[in-house]
Design a protein around this motif. Structure first.
Motif: not given
Length: 358
Positions: A238-246
Protein backbone atom coordinates in the motif's frame (compact mmCIF):
# COMPACT_ATOMS: atom_id res chain seq x y z
CA UNK A 1 32.41 -28.08 35.36
CA UNK A 2 31.08 -31.02 37.40
CA UNK A 3 31.14 -34.78 37.61
CA UNK A 4 29.14 -36.66 35.03
CA UNK A 5 25.74 -37.90 36.12
CA UNK A 6 24.83 -41.56 35.55
CA UNK A 7 23.10 -42.20 32.23
CA UNK A 8 21.22 -45.11 30.74
CA UNK A 9 23.87 -45.74 28.08
CA UNK A 10 27.57 -45.18 28.79
CA UNK A 11 29.38 -42.41 26.88
CA UNK A 12 31.57 -43.35 23.95
CA UNK A 13 35.14 -42.29 23.25
CA UNK A 14 35.75 -39.80 20.44
CA UNK A 15 37.44 -41.63 17.53
CA UNK A 16 40.14 -38.95 17.10
CA UNK A 17 40.36 -36.88 20.25
CA UNK A 18 40.51 -39.61 22.84
CA UNK A 19 44.30 -39.48 22.90
CA UNK A 20 46.16 -42.30 24.62
CA UNK A 21 48.68 -40.11 26.43
CA UNK A 22 46.20 -37.36 27.25
CA UNK A 23 45.83 -36.44 30.91
CA UNK A 24 42.34 -34.94 31.08
CA UNK A 25 39.04 -36.67 30.32
CA UNK A 26 36.04 -34.52 29.48
CA UNK A 27 32.51 -35.51 28.60
CA UNK A 28 30.50 -33.43 26.12
CA UNK A 29 26.98 -34.77 25.57
CA UNK A 30 27.58 -38.53 25.30
CA UNK A 31 31.15 -38.30 23.97
CA UNK A 32 34.40 -38.65 25.95
CA UNK A 33 37.46 -36.64 25.01
CA UNK A 34 40.90 -37.37 26.45
CA UNK A 35 43.30 -34.56 25.72
CA UNK A 36 46.28 -32.72 27.15
CA UNK A 37 45.43 -30.14 29.76
CA UNK A 38 48.25 -27.96 28.43
CA UNK A 39 46.34 -27.60 25.15
CA UNK A 40 43.16 -26.48 26.91
CA UNK A 41 44.85 -23.65 28.77
CA UNK A 42 46.34 -22.10 25.63
CA UNK A 43 45.49 -18.53 24.71
CA UNK A 44 44.60 -17.74 28.35
CA UNK A 45 41.25 -19.45 27.84
CA UNK A 46 38.52 -19.92 30.43
CA UNK A 47 39.88 -23.43 31.06
CA UNK A 48 42.96 -21.94 32.70
CA UNK A 49 40.78 -20.26 35.33
CA UNK A 50 38.57 -23.34 35.68
CA UNK A 51 41.52 -25.65 36.31
CA UNK A 52 43.15 -23.21 38.73
CA UNK A 53 39.93 -22.98 40.72
CA UNK A 54 39.56 -26.76 40.70
CA UNK A 55 43.12 -27.24 41.99
CA UNK A 56 42.57 -24.69 44.74
CA UNK A 57 39.29 -26.35 45.81
CA UNK A 58 40.84 -29.80 45.93
CA UNK A 59 43.89 -28.65 47.89
CA UNK A 60 41.86 -26.80 50.51
CA UNK A 61 38.97 -29.22 50.91
CA UNK A 62 39.05 -30.57 54.45
CA UNK A 63 38.96 -34.35 54.91
CA UNK A 64 39.50 -35.19 51.22
CA UNK A 65 40.65 -38.76 50.66
CA UNK A 66 44.13 -39.03 49.14
CA UNK A 67 43.07 -42.13 47.23
CA UNK A 68 40.07 -40.45 45.66
CA UNK A 69 40.30 -40.12 41.88
CA UNK A 70 40.20 -36.46 40.88
CA UNK A 71 37.65 -35.20 38.41
CA UNK A 72 38.88 -35.62 34.84
CA UNK A 73 41.36 -38.42 35.52
CA UNK A 74 39.24 -41.34 34.32
CA UNK A 75 36.32 -42.29 32.08
CA UNK A 76 34.30 -42.98 35.21
CA UNK A 77 34.84 -39.49 36.60
CA UNK A 78 35.18 -37.12 33.63
CA UNK A 79 34.85 -33.38 33.63
CA UNK A 80 31.34 -32.71 32.38
CA UNK A 81 30.96 -29.67 30.12
CA UNK A 82 27.28 -28.78 30.34
CA UNK A 83 25.56 -26.92 27.52
CA UNK A 84 28.24 -27.74 24.95
CA UNK A 85 27.90 -29.81 21.80
CA UNK A 86 30.25 -32.64 20.97
CA UNK A 87 30.73 -31.49 17.37
CA UNK A 88 31.69 -28.00 18.55
CA UNK A 89 34.18 -29.32 21.10
CA UNK A 90 35.60 -31.61 18.40
CA UNK A 91 36.11 -28.53 16.19
CA UNK A 92 38.02 -26.85 19.04
CA UNK A 93 40.26 -29.90 19.41
CA UNK A 94 40.82 -29.88 15.65
CA UNK A 95 42.11 -26.32 15.86
CA UNK A 96 44.44 -27.17 18.77
CA UNK A 97 45.86 -30.37 17.30
CA UNK A 98 45.83 -29.75 13.53
CA UNK A 99 48.90 -29.80 11.33
CA UNK A 100 49.91 -26.64 9.40
CA UNK A 101 48.64 -27.90 6.04
CA UNK A 102 45.22 -28.68 7.57
CA UNK A 103 45.03 -25.14 8.93
CA UNK A 104 46.03 -23.73 5.52
CA UNK A 105 43.11 -25.52 3.84
CA UNK A 106 40.71 -23.71 6.16
CA UNK A 107 41.86 -20.38 4.73
CA UNK A 108 40.75 -21.07 1.15
CA UNK A 109 37.72 -22.16 -0.85
CA UNK A 110 38.10 -25.78 0.29
CA UNK A 111 37.30 -24.84 3.88
CA UNK A 112 34.62 -26.62 5.87
CA UNK A 113 32.46 -23.66 6.85
CA UNK A 114 30.34 -25.65 9.31
CA UNK A 115 33.46 -26.73 11.18
CA UNK A 116 34.66 -23.12 11.28
CA UNK A 117 31.26 -21.92 12.54
CA UNK A 118 31.35 -24.48 15.34
CA UNK A 119 34.93 -23.51 16.17
CA UNK A 120 34.14 -19.80 16.33
CA UNK A 121 31.14 -20.41 18.60
CA UNK A 122 32.94 -22.54 21.17
CA UNK A 123 36.18 -20.53 21.10
CA UNK A 124 34.08 -17.44 21.80
CA UNK A 125 32.44 -19.19 24.76
CA UNK A 126 35.73 -20.33 26.29
CA UNK A 127 37.60 -17.15 25.32
CA UNK A 128 40.19 -18.64 22.97
CA UNK A 129 40.59 -15.12 21.60
CA UNK A 130 43.17 -15.70 18.88
CA UNK A 131 41.41 -18.90 17.78
CA UNK A 132 38.10 -17.07 17.55
CA UNK A 133 39.66 -14.25 15.51
CA UNK A 134 41.30 -16.75 13.19
CA UNK A 135 38.08 -18.73 12.66
CA UNK A 136 36.07 -15.56 11.93
CA UNK A 137 38.73 -14.38 9.46
CA UNK A 138 38.70 -17.78 7.73
CA UNK A 139 34.91 -17.66 7.46
CA UNK A 140 35.04 -14.12 6.06
CA UNK A 141 37.51 -15.24 3.39
CA UNK A 142 35.32 -18.24 2.60
CA UNK A 143 32.09 -16.24 2.27
CA UNK A 144 33.76 -13.44 0.32
CA UNK A 145 34.77 -15.94 -2.34
CA UNK A 146 32.62 -15.52 -5.47
CA UNK A 147 32.95 -19.24 -6.17
CA UNK A 148 31.63 -20.29 -2.76
CA UNK A 149 28.27 -22.01 -2.98
CA UNK A 150 25.56 -21.03 -0.53
CA UNK A 151 23.68 -23.52 1.65
CA UNK A 152 20.84 -21.63 3.26
CA UNK A 153 21.11 -23.27 6.70
CA UNK A 154 24.86 -22.60 6.79
CA UNK A 155 24.23 -18.99 5.82
CA UNK A 156 21.68 -18.64 8.63
CA UNK A 157 24.23 -19.97 11.13
CA UNK A 158 27.09 -17.79 9.91
CA UNK A 159 24.87 -14.70 9.99
CA UNK A 160 23.84 -15.44 13.58
CA UNK A 161 27.48 -16.08 14.46
CA UNK A 162 28.64 -12.78 12.97
CA UNK A 163 26.15 -10.88 15.14
CA UNK A 164 26.91 -12.99 18.23
CA UNK A 165 30.67 -12.37 17.87
CA UNK A 166 30.19 -8.77 16.69
CA UNK A 167 32.20 -9.39 13.51
CA UNK A 168 31.17 -6.73 10.97
CA UNK A 169 33.35 -8.02 8.12
CA UNK A 170 31.76 -11.47 8.33
CA UNK A 171 28.29 -9.97 8.61
CA UNK A 172 28.89 -7.87 5.49
CA UNK A 173 30.02 -10.97 3.57
CA UNK A 174 26.94 -12.90 4.75
CA UNK A 175 24.56 -10.08 3.77
CA UNK A 176 26.06 -10.04 0.26
CA UNK A 177 25.26 -13.76 -0.02
CA UNK A 178 21.71 -13.14 1.24
CA UNK A 179 21.20 -10.39 -1.33
CA UNK A 180 22.33 -12.72 -4.09
CA UNK A 181 19.86 -15.38 -2.96
CA UNK A 182 17.07 -12.82 -2.76
CA UNK A 183 17.82 -11.52 -6.26
CA UNK A 184 17.53 -15.12 -7.45
CA UNK A 185 14.18 -15.42 -5.67
CA UNK A 186 15.50 -18.04 -3.25
CA UNK A 187 15.03 -18.36 0.53
CA UNK A 188 13.25 -14.98 0.73
CA UNK A 189 11.00 -15.97 3.64
CA UNK A 190 14.03 -17.34 5.50
CA UNK A 191 15.84 -14.04 4.91
CA UNK A 192 12.86 -12.16 6.35
CA UNK A 193 13.01 -14.27 9.52
CA UNK A 194 16.77 -13.81 9.91
CA UNK A 195 16.58 -10.06 9.28
CA UNK A 196 13.81 -9.62 11.87
CA UNK A 197 15.44 -11.80 14.49
CA UNK A 198 18.86 -10.13 14.18
CA UNK A 199 17.57 -6.63 13.42
CA UNK A 200 19.41 -6.35 10.08
CA UNK A 201 17.81 -3.29 8.50
CA UNK A 202 19.31 -3.52 4.99
CA UNK A 203 18.43 -7.20 4.64
CA UNK A 204 15.01 -6.64 6.22
CA UNK A 205 13.96 -4.06 3.61
CA UNK A 206 15.25 -5.98 0.60
CA UNK A 207 13.76 -9.31 1.73
CA UNK A 208 10.32 -7.83 2.38
CA UNK A 209 10.45 -5.90 -0.89
CA UNK A 210 11.35 -9.01 -2.88
CA UNK A 211 8.56 -11.02 -1.23
CA UNK A 212 6.07 -8.22 -1.85
CA UNK A 213 6.84 -8.30 -5.58
CA UNK A 214 6.01 -12.01 -5.69
CA UNK A 215 2.38 -11.12 -5.06
CA UNK A 216 -0.18 -11.74 -2.34
CA UNK A 217 -1.03 -15.20 -3.59
CA UNK A 218 2.54 -16.24 -2.80
CA UNK A 219 2.55 -14.51 0.62
CA UNK A 220 -0.62 -16.28 1.69
CA UNK A 221 0.61 -19.70 0.63
CA UNK A 222 4.15 -19.54 2.02
CA UNK A 223 4.15 -21.59 5.27
CA UNK A 224 7.29 -19.82 6.53
CA UNK A 225 5.49 -16.47 6.82
CA UNK A 226 3.36 -15.67 9.85
CA UNK A 227 0.30 -13.41 10.07
CA UNK A 228 2.26 -10.40 11.30
CA UNK A 229 4.70 -10.68 8.41
CA UNK A 230 1.82 -10.81 5.92
CA UNK A 231 0.44 -7.63 7.46
CA UNK A 232 3.84 -6.00 6.94
CA UNK A 233 3.79 -7.05 3.30
CA UNK A 234 0.30 -5.67 2.78
CA UNK A 235 1.29 -2.42 4.46
CA UNK A 236 4.42 -2.14 2.32
CA UNK A 237 2.46 -2.75 -0.89
CA UNK A 238 0.00 0.00 0.00
CA UNK A 239 2.75 2.47 0.96
CA UNK A 240 4.79 1.83 -2.16
CA UNK A 241 1.78 2.12 -4.48
CA UNK A 242 1.17 5.60 -3.08
CA UNK A 243 4.82 6.57 -3.48
CA UNK A 244 4.87 5.36 -7.08
CA UNK A 245 1.73 7.35 -7.85
CA UNK A 246 3.41 10.55 -6.69
CA UNK A 247 6.79 9.77 -8.25
CA UNK A 248 6.30 11.62 -11.61
CA UNK A 249 5.75 14.93 -9.82
CA UNK A 250 8.54 14.38 -7.29
CA UNK A 251 11.73 14.89 -9.26
CA UNK A 252 14.97 14.50 -7.29
CA UNK A 253 16.40 17.76 -5.96
CA UNK A 254 18.65 19.33 -8.62
CA UNK A 255 21.64 21.41 -7.51
CA UNK A 256 22.07 24.29 -9.96
CA UNK A 257 25.62 24.59 -11.31
CA UNK A 258 27.24 27.97 -10.57
CA UNK A 259 28.42 28.32 -14.19
CA UNK A 260 24.85 28.11 -15.55
CA UNK A 261 23.00 31.37 -16.24
CA UNK A 262 19.64 29.77 -16.96
CA UNK A 263 18.65 30.06 -13.30
CA UNK A 264 15.36 28.18 -12.75
CA UNK A 265 15.02 26.93 -16.30
CA UNK A 266 17.23 23.87 -15.78
CA UNK A 267 15.26 22.87 -12.72
CA UNK A 268 12.00 23.12 -14.68
CA UNK A 269 13.53 21.23 -17.61
CA UNK A 270 14.68 18.41 -15.32
CA UNK A 271 11.25 18.20 -13.67
CA UNK A 272 9.68 17.91 -17.11
CA UNK A 273 12.20 15.27 -18.19
CA UNK A 274 11.58 13.28 -15.02
CA UNK A 275 7.81 13.39 -15.55
CA UNK A 276 8.11 12.36 -19.20
CA UNK A 277 10.27 9.37 -18.26
CA UNK A 278 7.81 8.18 -15.62
CA UNK A 279 4.59 8.76 -17.56
CA UNK A 280 5.42 8.32 -21.25
CA UNK A 281 3.25 5.76 -23.02
CA UNK A 282 5.34 5.86 -26.16
CA UNK A 283 7.82 3.20 -27.21
CA UNK A 284 11.50 3.35 -26.36
CA UNK A 285 13.23 3.46 -23.01
CA UNK A 286 10.88 5.94 -21.36
CA UNK A 287 7.87 3.79 -22.14
CA UNK A 288 9.50 0.86 -20.32
CA UNK A 289 8.83 2.45 -16.92
CA UNK A 290 5.08 1.88 -17.25
CA UNK A 291 5.70 -1.84 -17.79
CA UNK A 292 7.17 -2.16 -14.30
CA UNK A 293 4.91 -3.40 -11.48
CA UNK A 294 2.84 -0.59 -10.03
CA UNK A 295 4.45 -0.98 -6.57
CA UNK A 296 8.01 -1.55 -7.79
CA UNK A 297 9.42 1.80 -6.70
CA UNK A 298 13.04 0.66 -6.83
CA UNK A 299 12.80 -0.59 -10.41
CA UNK A 300 11.13 2.65 -11.51
CA UNK A 301 13.82 4.93 -10.06
CA UNK A 302 16.63 2.67 -11.29
CA UNK A 303 15.21 2.71 -14.80
CA UNK A 304 14.72 6.47 -14.63
CA UNK A 305 18.33 6.88 -13.50
CA UNK A 306 19.62 4.82 -16.42
CA UNK A 307 17.58 6.92 -18.90
CA UNK A 308 18.77 10.24 -17.46
CA UNK A 309 22.36 9.00 -17.58
CA UNK A 310 22.01 7.76 -21.15
CA UNK A 311 20.38 11.05 -22.11
CA UNK A 312 23.29 13.03 -20.63
CA UNK A 313 25.79 10.85 -22.48
CA UNK A 314 23.93 11.24 -25.76
CA UNK A 315 23.49 7.50 -26.18
CA UNK A 316 19.71 7.75 -26.66
CA UNK A 317 17.74 10.14 -28.91
CA UNK A 318 16.92 13.50 -27.38
CA UNK A 319 13.67 13.49 -25.45
CA UNK A 320 11.33 16.37 -26.15
CA UNK A 321 11.28 18.71 -23.16
CA UNK A 322 8.39 20.67 -24.56
CA UNK A 323 8.39 24.30 -23.42
CA UNK A 324 10.93 23.83 -20.62
CA UNK A 325 13.92 24.14 -22.92
CA UNK A 326 17.27 22.38 -22.79
CA UNK A 327 19.46 21.92 -19.73
CA UNK A 328 22.93 23.33 -19.24
CA UNK A 329 25.58 20.62 -19.64
CA UNK A 330 26.80 20.94 -16.04
CA UNK A 331 23.26 20.92 -14.66
CA UNK A 332 22.51 17.82 -16.70
CA UNK A 333 25.47 16.10 -15.04
CA UNK A 334 24.08 17.21 -11.69
CA UNK A 335 20.75 15.70 -12.70
CA UNK A 336 22.46 12.34 -13.22
CA UNK A 337 23.96 12.58 -9.73
CA UNK A 338 20.55 13.54 -8.29
CA UNK A 339 18.89 10.45 -9.79
CA UNK A 340 21.70 8.23 -8.51
CA UNK A 341 21.16 9.64 -5.03
CA UNK A 342 17.43 8.96 -5.42
CA UNK A 343 18.13 5.30 -6.14
CA UNK A 344 20.41 5.10 -3.11
CA UNK A 345 17.76 6.76 -0.93
CA UNK A 346 15.10 4.28 -1.99
CA UNK A 347 17.43 1.32 -1.38
CA UNK A 348 18.36 2.55 2.10
CA UNK A 349 14.76 3.27 3.13
CA UNK A 350 12.99 0.13 1.88
CA UNK A 351 12.60 -1.12 5.45
CA UNK A 352 10.60 1.98 6.44
CA UNK A 353 7.63 1.09 4.27
CA UNK A 354 6.98 -2.30 5.86
CA UNK A 355 5.35 -1.50 9.18
CA UNK A 356 2.78 -3.53 11.14
CA UNK A 357 0.11 -0.87 10.63
CA UNK A 358 -1.67 -0.72 7.29
Amino acid sequence: MMAAAPSESPPTRHPTYYIADGNTVLQVESTLFKVHRSMLVKDKSTFETMFSLEAYTQNTEAGASLSQTSEGESDENPILLQGDKADEFSALMWSLYSLPYEIAIAMNGQANDIQLIRLARISHKYQFRSTESWALAALTTFYNSASTGTLVQNLVEVTELSVFCDCKTLLDAAVVKWKRLIMEGRAVAVAIGVAERLNLRALFGLAYYSMMLKGREVWDSDPQLNARQRVRLLSGHYNLIRLCEGLPTSAPRLIHDHSCVRKGKCKNAFAALWKIILTSKEGGLAGQVLKVQSADLLAKVMLAESIVRAFSEGTIPAIDLYESGEMHEKCLQNAVHATQEKVKEVQENLADWFSDVV
